[in-house]
Design a protein around this motif. Structure first.
Motif, PDB file in Angstrom:
ATOM      1  N   GLU A 102      11.296 -10.944  -6.480  1.00 55.12           N
ATOM      2  CA  GLU A 102      11.701  -9.684  -7.091  1.00 55.12           C
ATOM      3  C   GLU A 102      11.872  -8.641  -5.997  1.00 55.12           C
ATOM      4  OE1 GLU A 102       8.856  -8.522  -9.994  1.00 55.12           O
ATOM      5  OE2 GLU A 102       9.116 -10.325 -11.236  1.00 55.12           O
ATOM      6  N   PRO A 103      12.681  -7.609  -6.240  1.00 54.22           N
ATOM      7  CA  PRO A 103      12.800  -6.532  -5.247  1.00 54.22           C
ATOM      8  C   PRO A 103      11.431  -5.959  -4.929  1.00 54.22           C
ATOM      9  CG  PRO A 103      14.467  -6.289  -6.957  1.00 54.22           C
ATOM     10  CD  PRO A 103      13.557  -7.386  -7.411  1.00 54.22           C
ATOM     11  N   GLY A 104      11.148  -5.791  -3.660  1.00 53.45           N
ATOM     12  CA  GLY A 104       9.849  -5.267  -3.243  1.00 53.45           C
ATOM     13  C   GLY A 104       8.812  -6.315  -2.958  1.00 53.45           C
ATOM     14  N   LEU A 139       1.409  -2.904   1.076  1.00 55.09           N
ATOM     15  CA  LEU A 139       1.805  -2.137  -0.095  1.00 55.09           C
ATOM     16  C   LEU A 139       2.131  -0.684   0.211  1.00 55.09           C
ATOM     17  CD1 LEU A 139      -0.828  -3.457  -2.679  1.00 55.09           C
ATOM     18  CD2 LEU A 139       1.603  -4.032  -2.603  1.00 55.09           C
ATOM     19  N   ALA A 140       1.728  -0.181   1.363  1.00 54.40           N
ATOM     20  CA  ALA A 140       1.931   1.230   1.678  1.00 54.40           C
ATOM     21  C   ALA A 140       3.418   1.542   1.867  1.00 54.40           C
ATOM     22  CB  ALA A 140       1.153   1.605   2.945  1.00 54.40           C
ATOM     23  N   ASP A 141       3.787   2.788   1.537  1.00 56.13           N
ATOM     24  CA  ASP A 141       5.176   3.222   1.688  1.00 56.13           C
ATOM     25  C   ASP A 141       5.624   3.090   3.135  1.00 56.13           C
ATOM     26  OD1 ASP A 141       5.287   3.854  -0.965  1.00 56.13           O
ATOM     27  OD2 ASP A 141       4.920   6.008  -0.670  1.00 56.13           O
ATOM     28  N   THR A 142       6.910   2.807   3.294  1.00 58.87           N
ATOM     29  CA  THR A 142       7.454   2.710   4.651  1.00 58.87           C
ATOM     30  C   THR A 142       7.378   4.049   5.366  1.00 58.87           C
ATOM     31  OG1 THR A 142       9.668   3.093   3.730  1.00 58.87           O
ATOM     32  CG2 THR A 142       9.003   0.805   4.073  1.00 58.87           C
ATOM     33  N   ALA A 143       7.474   5.156   4.613  1.00 60.31           N
ATOM     34  CA  ALA A 143       7.377   6.475   5.246  1.00 60.31           C
ATOM     35  C   ALA A 143       6.010   6.682   5.874  1.00 60.31           C
ATOM     36  CB  ALA A 143       7.649   7.568   4.216  1.00 60.31           C
ATOM     37  N   ALA A 144       5.012   5.977   5.373  1.00 58.10           N
ATOM     38  CA  ALA A 144       3.658   6.074   5.924  1.00 58.10           C
ATOM     39  C   ALA A 144       3.391   4.998   6.964  1.00 58.10           C
ATOM     40  CB  ALA A 144       2.626   5.979   4.807  1.00 58.10           C
ATOM     41  N   GLY A 145       4.405   4.182   7.252  1.00 55.09           N
ATOM     42  CA  GLY A 145       4.241   3.127   8.241  1.00 55.09           C
ATOM     43  C   GLY A 145       3.935   1.773   7.659  1.00 55.09           C
ATOM     44  N   ALA A 150       6.188  -3.836  -3.330  1.00 52.05           N
ATOM     45  CA  ALA A 150       5.787  -3.685  -4.728  1.00 52.05           C
ATOM     46  C   ALA A 150       4.780  -4.764  -5.092  1.00 52.05           C
ATOM     47  CB  ALA A 150       6.999  -3.753  -5.648  1.00 52.05           C
ATOM     48  N   ARG A 151       4.964  -5.939  -4.465  1.00 49.51           N
ATOM     49  CA  ARG A 151       4.026  -7.051  -4.631  1.00 49.51           C
ATOM     50  C   ARG A 151       3.854  -7.737  -3.291  1.00 49.51           C
ATOM     51  NH1 ARG A 151       5.715 -11.098  -9.417  1.00 49.51           N
ATOM     52  NH2 ARG A 151       7.434 -11.498  -7.949  1.00 49.51           N
ATOM     53  N   VAL A 152       2.644  -8.203  -3.031  1.00 48.19           N
ATOM     54  CA  VAL A 152       2.391  -9.062  -1.874  1.00 48.19           C
ATOM     55  C   VAL A 152       2.364 -10.497  -2.383  1.00 48.19           C
ATOM     56  CG1 VAL A 152       0.903  -9.536   0.094  1.00 48.19           C
ATOM     57  CG2 VAL A 152       0.999  -7.219  -0.863  1.00 48.19           C
ATOM     58  N   VAL A 153       3.044 -11.399  -1.659  1.00 52.40           N
ATOM     59  CA  VAL A 153       3.156 -12.799  -2.066  1.00 52.40           C
ATOM     60  C   VAL A 153       2.480 -13.674  -1.018  1.00 52.40           C
ATOM     61  CG1 VAL A 153       4.748 -14.661  -2.674  1.00 52.40           C
ATOM     62  CG2 VAL A 153       5.359 -12.283  -3.185  1.00 52.40           C
ATOM     63  N   VAL A 154       1.623 -14.581  -1.465  1.00 52.02           N
ATOM     64  CA  VAL A 154       0.976 -15.535  -0.556  1.00 52.02           C
ATOM     65  C   VAL A 154       1.081 -16.932  -1.149  1.00 52.02           C
ATOM     66  CG1 VAL A 154      -0.614 -13.844   0.446  1.00 52.02           C
ATOM     67  CG2 VAL A 154      -1.299 -15.126  -1.593  1.00 52.02           C
ATOM     68  N   LEU A 191       0.852 -20.388  -5.395  1.00 53.89           N
ATOM     69  CA  LEU A 191       1.731 -19.227  -5.294  1.00 53.89           C
ATOM     70  C   LEU A 191       1.076 -18.056  -6.028  1.00 53.89           C
ATOM     71  CD1 LEU A 191       4.507 -18.080  -4.411  1.00 53.89           C
ATOM     72  CD2 LEU A 191       5.390 -18.828  -6.632  1.00 53.89           C
ATOM     73  N   SER A 192       0.818 -16.971  -5.288  1.00 54.36           N
ATOM     74  CA  SER A 192       0.031 -15.864  -5.832  1.00 54.36           C
ATOM     75  C   SER A 192       0.677 -14.538  -5.478  1.00 54.36           C
ATOM     76  CB  SER A 192      -1.400 -15.891  -5.274  1.00 54.36           C
ATOM     77  OG  SER A 192      -1.998 -17.156  -5.458  1.00 54.36           O
ATOM     78  N   VAL A 193       0.461 -13.534  -6.336  1.00 49.49           N
ATOM     79  CA  VAL A 193       1.009 -12.201  -6.101  1.00 49.49           C
ATOM     80  C   VAL A 193      -0.074 -11.164  -6.334  1.00 49.49           C
ATOM     81  CG1 VAL A 193       3.367 -12.875  -6.733  1.00 49.49           C
ATOM     82  CG2 VAL A 193       1.826 -11.937  -8.478  1.00 49.49           C
ATOM     83  N   CYS A 194       0.138  -9.997  -5.718  1.00 47.15           N
ATOM     84  CA  CYS A 194      -0.792  -8.881  -5.870  1.00 47.15           C
ATOM     85  C   CYS A 194       0.015  -7.594  -5.899  1.00 47.15           C
ATOM     86  CB  CYS A 194      -1.786  -8.861  -4.706  1.00 47.15           C
ATOM     87  SG  CYS A 194      -2.976  -7.500  -4.749  1.00 47.15           S
ATOM     88  N   THR A 195      -0.071  -6.850  -6.996  1.00 45.21           N
ATOM     89  CA  THR A 195       0.614  -5.569  -7.129  1.00 45.21           C
ATOM     90  C   THR A 195      -0.312  -4.434  -6.699  1.00 45.21           C
ATOM     91  OG1 THR A 195      -0.150  -5.198  -9.382  1.00 45.21           O
ATOM     92  CG2 THR A 195       1.899  -6.470  -9.113  1.00 45.21           C
ATOM     93  N   HIS A 196       0.222  -3.227  -6.657  1.00 46.09           N
ATOM     94  CA  HIS A 196      -0.599  -2.051  -6.369  1.00 46.09           C
ATOM     95  C   HIS A 196      -1.764  -1.964  -7.341  1.00 46.09           C
ATOM     96  CE1 HIS A 196       2.076   0.138  -3.461  1.00 46.09           C
ATOM     97  NE2 HIS A 196       2.986  -0.651  -4.010  1.00 46.09           N
ATOM     98  N   GLN A 197      -1.471  -2.156  -8.626  1.00 47.61           N
ATOM     99  CA  GLN A 197      -2.521  -2.060  -9.637  1.00 47.61           C
ATOM    100  C   GLN A 197      -3.530  -3.192  -9.505  1.00 47.61           C
ATOM    101  OE1 GLN A 197      -1.044  -1.779 -13.630  1.00 47.61           O
ATOM    102  NE2 GLN A 197      -3.047  -1.402 -14.521  1.00 47.61           N
ATOM    103  N   ASP A 198      -3.030  -4.404  -9.211  1.00 50.11           N
ATOM    104  CA  ASP A 198      -3.948  -5.535  -9.005  1.00 50.11           C
ATOM    105  C   ASP A 198      -4.929  -5.230  -7.882  1.00 50.11           C
ATOM    106  OD1 ASP A 198      -2.662  -7.095 -10.951  1.00 50.11           O
ATOM    107  OD2 ASP A 198      -1.266  -7.942  -9.496  1.00 50.11           O
TER     108      ASP A 198
END
Length: 828
Positions: A102-104, A139-145, A150-154, A191-198
């Motif tokens: 997915e995007p992000g 997960l941090a914004d690109t503006a913050a480095g 949107a999700r981290v995939v491992v 296959l696992s994902v982690c969102t900001h809320q997760d």
């Protein structure tokens, strides 16, 4: 850039319990030696790179750096490298073909520096700190480095129990097992994902404020408000009688005086004003609760109910249910106040500004009775802003926001005061087991063409045809999304499996819930009808369903009432109108309709369409639910007081105009036609111009209208005939208008110093006298100037049976009375 500059320039810094962990791009010439040492350690066996030489590790890092689909990073703690991280695009690297990216999405690999052999040099908690920092980085914004994910995939090997535990601690959710090939090696990966809320909700995250409105300061205010209301309304219903305690000012109507209520174990003390109709207005801040040993006790509405239980006599098997509804009302009160204080919900000044905004011109030519587009938008916007701002619910009932069945996310999505938008779900209901009742001027094709776009109708028909079903065999039935999730696929599983019910998906238009919670206002196209749907939650004494059998007659009843109203010159001159319920649909093919006794499950799949008031307003007119006149915001400001202030007319003139629009038509309907409505705040829509009420629309006709004389009416309209004597007929005004609405309004205007109580009721009397003078030939025995009238008690109904307060088929016999009340407009 030099190597030394790379070492001191970070891209992103994450706080950890061990200190700040700084991330910067991996530089092969600088970092290859450290990474080589880590890979060679037995703890890094999962990387399968332990046999690489330092030069080969350098080349590997260089290859990663050269690939625009992946990047290598070094994380340093106190300047010391402790972790190597790879981020990658899972749509292009490693997971192509096995992961629906997915995007992000940001893929991530993690290599933590092995623990030193010297135990004294180890840093307990390092791997947790590193994992937390790495996920924050991804997960941090690109503006913050950060990586802006949107999700981290491992995709760890399923046999790697340690990394599985660490991923779980960071909030990763396993989607499924997949086969992954990397560098010639194939593994079965989780296959696992982690969102900001997760991540935020995980042990390694910062935590999530699940219910931030449930906090002490808001609870204190909400408890006091509800205790004040409880004491006022239960004293009004004569369940107890507070006594003067000798404090306060001089005696007199509407003056603040000190009172006490002595119970078995505690005493409540407070300052209150009393008005006509035994109406109490308590000062919430003045309430104290004291034990008989002199200890100060918390002011708590739930404790109040238990303190009063010997008087209330709630059936023991229903007491917990009542307390749960009251708890939900308390929680909603806290949430409402939180939103008001944060500015999300407009205060009274902002609401009235919307209701008194000048007419907006439109660029296109319009017919005289039509709105220019911008003015129509403003009318709809201010109408729904007021609808969502209500903080009180029903002015008489204590447990008025029960909503038992809603979770917290459900509340946030669907409660009227949240002002959210939702899309209705649609079912196809087999025609042989369903009904569609229509007003005389409606047709099935016309209804669906008006309420569903051509694209929606085509999509629904195509979905039925794709299942081998004939669309002509089905009716379309709108369903609340909560009902579609919690009831349709479970309670009606058999019906869905045999294609008697077919889930078609959501519609295109967005709706907002009204104060009655199961009625939806169309926000995408406000000129379209309201939709009222079944909702199987317990709220204010009823399961909020809709009976298909009961609603068969609804369009016919509405047609009859509308013809009567439109044919009466007095009602037309007053501007009184009804919003017709012009179509109803219901499904009856389920097993619950074949049981011996009626049950709530028969009321779970039905809907009706009601006219919107918007097409019947002129440019410059604004709409508001009448319940808004009793609204006070978080600062205590009353909407009606602000309306009077900005209207530019005197309080006398404002109240007279309101009574002419509201009370006069109701009195005429009763005296001329023995026709009684249920005219409480949620059932009336006010039409205002320049802040003054000009006319009203009555709604909820099918369920709550009654003809109180013995007269022949055609089937199925005859259902509304309920003959009573003249004294009971008068209660349609005394109970529902005087006691249900006007006593509260009079109290607000008096407390705010807008209009004295005596003058308010004098204006009510003038309205009654004017109607009698203008209609001397009416043969009606209804005497609205009688000295006293029966005192009907609403809370007593709910306390007796919080699951079903009254029998809708015989409401009159379900009522509970507590003596009589002095009529504030009695003949002198």
């Amino acid at each position: 850039m030099t190597a030394s500059a790379v070492l001191t320039t970070s891209t992103y810094t994450a706080p950890t319990p061990l200190g700040d962990l700084a991330f910067a791009s991996a530089v092969p010439a600088v970092d290859a030696v450290a990474v080589h040492g880590w890979l060679a350690h037995p703890a890094s066996a999962a990387w399968h790179m332990g046999d690489l030489s330092p030069d080969e590790v350098h080349d590997y890092l260089a290859a990663v750096a050269a690939d625009d689909a992946q990047q290598g990073w070094i994380g340093r703690l106190d300047g010391e490298p402790v972790v190597y991280v790879e981020t990658y695009d899972p749509a292009r690297v490693l997971l192509t073909g096995v992961h629906d990216a997915e995007p992000g999405d940001v893929g991530m690999h993690l290599l933590v520096a092995p623990a030193p052999e010297d135990r004294h040099a180890r840093r307990p908690g390092l791997t947790d700190a590193v994992m937390s920092a790495v996920v924050r980085f991804c997960l941090a914004d690109t503006a913050a480095g950060g990586r802006g994910g949107a999700r981290v995939v491992v995709e760890p090997d399923v046999q790697n129990a340690k990394i599985a535990a660490k991923n779980a601690a960071a909030g990763f959710r396993v989607l499924r097992e997949v086969e992954v090939t990397d560098g010639g090696l194939t593994k079965t990966a989780a296959l696992s994902v982690c969102t900001h809320q997760d991540f935020a909700a995980s042990p390694l995250g910062d935590g999530v404020a699940v219910a931030p409105h449930l906090r002490g300061d808001l609870a204190e205010r909400a408890h006091r408000h509800l205790v004040a209301k409880a004491v006022a309304e239960l004293a009004h219903e004569r369940l107890f009688a507070p006594e003067l305690d000798g404090t306060g000012g001089p005696e007199g109507p509407g003056r603040p005086r000190g009172y006490r209520l002595d119970l078995d174990a505690v005493t409540y003390s407070f300052v209150a004003r009393t008005f006509a109709l035994e109406h109490w207005v308590l000062d919430p801040a003045s309430i104290t609760r004291t034990g008989h040993d002199g200890r100060d006790l918390p002011v708590d509405v739930l404790e109040l109910v238990t303190d009063l239980q010997p008087m209330l006599a709630i059936p023991e098997d229903l007491l917990a249910t009542y307390l749960e509804e009251l708890s939900s009302t308390l929680a909603a009160a806290m949430a409402k106040r939180d939103r008001e204080l944060s500015g999300v919900t407009p205060d009274v000044v902002r609401l009235v500004a919307g209701l008194t905004a000048p007419e907006a011109a439109g660029p296109e030519a319009q017919e005289p009775a039509q709105h220019p587009a911008e003015d129509r938008r403003r009318t709809a916007q201010s109408f729904q802003a007021v609808e969502a701002a209500m903080s009180e619910g029903h002015p008489g009932f204590l447990a008025n926001n029960g909503r038992i069945g809603f979770s917290l996310p459900d509340y946030e999505r669907y409660a009227p005061e949240r002002g959210g938008r939702l899309r209705l779900q649609w079912l196809a209901a087999r025609r042989a087991h369903s009904h569609l009742a229509l007003a005389a001027d409606q047709s099935e094709a016309g209804l669906y063409e008006a309420e569903l776009s051509g694209a929606e109708r085509a999509a629904f028909a195509a979905r039925l045809a794709a299942r081998g079903l004939d669309p002509a065999d089905y009716l379309y039935l709108p369903v609340h999304p909560w009902q579609a999730e919690h009831r349709v696929p479970i309670t009606f599983a058999a019906d869905v499996a045999r294609d008697d019910l077919v889930l078609l998906g959501q519609g295109a238009d967005e709706y907002t819930p009204q104060q009655s919670i199961r009625t939806m206002f169309n926000r995408t196209r406000p000129e379209r009808h309201y939709v009222k749907v079944a909702l199987a939650i317990q709220n204010m004494g009823f399961l909020r369903g809709l009976s298909p059998a009961y609603m068969r007659a609804t369009p016919a009843i509405n047609d009859w009432v509308a013809r009567l109203v439109e044919g009466d010159g007095t009602l037309q001159a007053a501007g009184f109108g009804v919003l017709r319920e012009l179509a109803s649909v219901g499904y009856t093919g389920d097993v619950y309709h074949r049981t011996d006794r009626p049950n709530a499950h028969r009321k779970m799949l039905a809907a009706l369409w009601r006219e919107s008031p918007l097409p019947r307003t002129a440019p410059g007119e604004r709409l508001a639910t009448m319940a808004s006149l009793l609204h006070r915001d978080a600062a205590g400001s009353a909407l009606v007081t602000e309306l009077v202030r900005v209207s530019g007319v005197s309080a006398d003139a404002w109240v007279r105009a309101y009574l002419d629009a509201y009370l006069y038509p109701l009195v005429h309907g009763l005296r001329a036609h023995a026709l009684a409505f249920m005219p409480h705040g949620e059932n009336l829509v006010l039409v205002l111009r320049d802040g003054v009420v000009r006319r009203v629309f009555m709604k909820d006709i099918g369920e709550e209208v009654a003809v109180l004389s013995d007269r022949g009416l055609p089937e199925p309209v005859s259902r509304v005939v309920s003959p009573v004597d003249d004294a009971e007929a008068a209660l349609a005004i005394f109970t529902d208008v005087f006691d249900g609405v006007l006593r509260h309004l009079a109290g607000i205007l008096a407390v705010d110093g807008v209009l004295g109580e005596d003058r308010f009721w004098a204006l009510v009397g003038e309205c009654l006298d004017r109607h009698e003078a203008e209609h001397p030939d009416l043969d009606s025995g209804v005497d609205l100037r009688a000295a006293r009238f029966a005192h009907s008690c609403l809370n007593r109904l709910q306390l007796r049976n919080t699951l079903q307060m009254v029998d809708l088929a015989d409401q009159s016999s379900s009522l509970i009375y507590a003596g009589t009340l002095a009529n504030p407009v009695a003949r002198r």
